[in-house]
Motif scaffolding. Sequence first.
Motif, short mmCIF file in Angstrom:
data_model
loop_
_atom_site.label_atom_id
_atom_site.label_comp_id
_atom_site.label_asym_id
_atom_site.label_seq_id
_atom_site.Cartn_x
_atom_site.Cartn_y
_atom_site.Cartn_z
N GLU A 76 6.52 -5.58 -0.05
CA GLU A 76 5.28 -4.92 -0.45
C GLU A 76 4.26 -5.98 -0.81
O GLU A 76 4.49 -6.79 -1.71
CB GLU A 76 5.49 -3.99 -1.64
N LEU B 232 -2.72 -4.68 9.07
CA LEU B 232 -2.30 -3.46 9.77
C LEU B 232 -2.72 -3.52 11.24
O LEU B 232 -1.92 -3.24 12.14
CB LEU B 232 -2.90 -2.24 9.08
N TYR C 179 -1.74 3.99 9.21
CA TYR C 179 -0.84 3.43 10.22
C TYR C 179 -1.57 3.36 11.56
O TYR C 179 -2.59 4.02 11.77
CB TYR C 179 0.44 4.25 10.34
N VAL D 235 12.08 2.44 8.28
CA VAL D 235 10.75 2.77 7.76
C VAL D 235 10.63 4.27 7.52
O VAL D 235 10.09 4.71 6.50
CB VAL D 235 9.65 2.29 8.73
N SER E 290 7.96 -3.28 5.79
CA SER E 290 6.87 -4.10 5.26
C SER E 290 5.59 -3.27 5.22
O SER E 290 5.27 -2.57 6.17
CB SER E 290 6.66 -5.35 6.13
N TYR E 291 4.90 -3.35 4.09
CA TYR E 291 3.65 -2.59 3.96
C TYR E 291 2.73 -3.27 2.96
O TYR E 291 3.16 -4.14 2.18
CB TYR E 291 3.91 -1.14 3.57
N CYS E 292 1.47 -2.88 2.98
CA CYS E 292 0.47 -3.38 2.05
C CYS E 292 -0.10 -2.22 1.25
O CYS E 292 -0.15 -1.08 1.73
CB CYS E 292 -0.68 -4.05 2.80
N THR E 293 -0.56 -2.52 0.05
CA THR E 293 -1.23 -1.52 -0.75
C THR E 293 -2.28 -2.19 -1.62
O THR E 293 -2.13 -3.35 -2.01
CB THR E 293 -0.24 -0.73 -1.63
N ILE F 153 2.34 -5.46 9.50
CA ILE F 153 3.01 -4.55 8.58
C ILE F 153 3.24 -3.21 9.27
O ILE F 153 2.61 -2.91 10.28
CB ILE F 153 2.18 -4.35 7.29
N ASP F 154 4.14 -2.42 8.69
CA ASP F 154 4.46 -1.12 9.28
C ASP F 154 3.41 -0.06 8.94
O ASP F 154 3.06 0.77 9.78
CB ASP F 154 5.84 -0.65 8.80
N PHE F 155 2.93 -0.09 7.70
CA PHE F 155 1.94 0.91 7.25
C PHE F 155 1.24 0.37 6.02
O PHE F 155 1.55 -0.75 5.55
CB PHE F 155 2.61 2.26 6.96
N ALA F 156 0.30 1.13 5.50
CA ALA F 156 -0.40 0.73 4.28
C ALA F 156 -0.68 1.95 3.43
O ALA F 156 -0.73 3.08 3.93
CB ALA F 156 -1.71 0.01 4.62
#
Length: 312
Positions: A122, A134, A272, A282, A95-98, A139-142
């Motif tokens: 995403e 974050l 992160y 991940v 899971s991540y954001c952007t 989430i895991d990273f962005a």
Amino acid sequence: MIDMMSLVYFKKLANHPNMSQVAEELHVTQPTLSKSLTKLESSIGYPLFDRSHSRIYLNENGRIFLDCVDRIFMELNDGIERIRNSGQNGLGTVSYCTNIPTLMENAIPEYLDTHPACRISEMQEPFDALLRRLINNEIDFALSTSVPQDSKIVGTPILREKIFLVSSKKISAAKMMQIRLADVFEYPFVCDEMEVSQDQIKYYCQQAGFVPDIRWVSCDGRLMNQMLNRDVAVALVPAHSVVHMSQFRDFSDKYVYSLSDVECMTTVNLLYRVNSHFSMAVQDYLRHVFAYLLKIEQQRPDAITTFPFSLY
């Protein structure tokens, strides 16, 4: 409480009755080995070895316990192997954001072609919302063009790229597709806030000596494309998005200009948490991300530069 090191020592002694040789092999002193064995037997409540001078031999209790220890290590190794296979096969959850919506648009389908069991989430959100997720460990990273001033978050650059001016009208009669940003001061701008923000557009235009007329703003690139198709505006577009848009038929009518008077560049960062420990799934997905960005760089080496990055 029985610690794992005591079990390692026990297993070694069970297969080699000479204590001094086992101590040498394990790089510990013989008293340390003897003390660990005594503590183990005390915790169990029964002797595990019969002793004869410097040699020891498993007794019946020891043989029963050795069978249990062998199964413990077998289960442990099996668990490690399952985790490794999970990462290698793309199992698990990512899971991540952007706030760069077009950057990974083709990366996810490519990954799922070979890792159909992986669950990927995403989320495309503005920077503040992304950062909050974050920090809250949601989430895991962005992936973002901004880096926060927060000691809890690490920001590592993974890609640097040019920003181009895109128009449906031919602005310059020159053969080279290069103009000055100052040459478009009379044109209205359409802004995709998730690609090149209003603040960025204002900053670049001020560097060129004018205040931009930002007439249409959205967080959806489709509006930008529609406005460009209507020949009513110009837009600042990052190189990866130019690569992405060039796949569509209507983009062949667009003009893409490099800017000669202002350095328009942006950097994509991997964000992160400090001391993050990424799961195997991940880690595997991030390796795919870096490989994917390298492919984009190869399509526009004049405008995109990737940076090497090691997960650990």
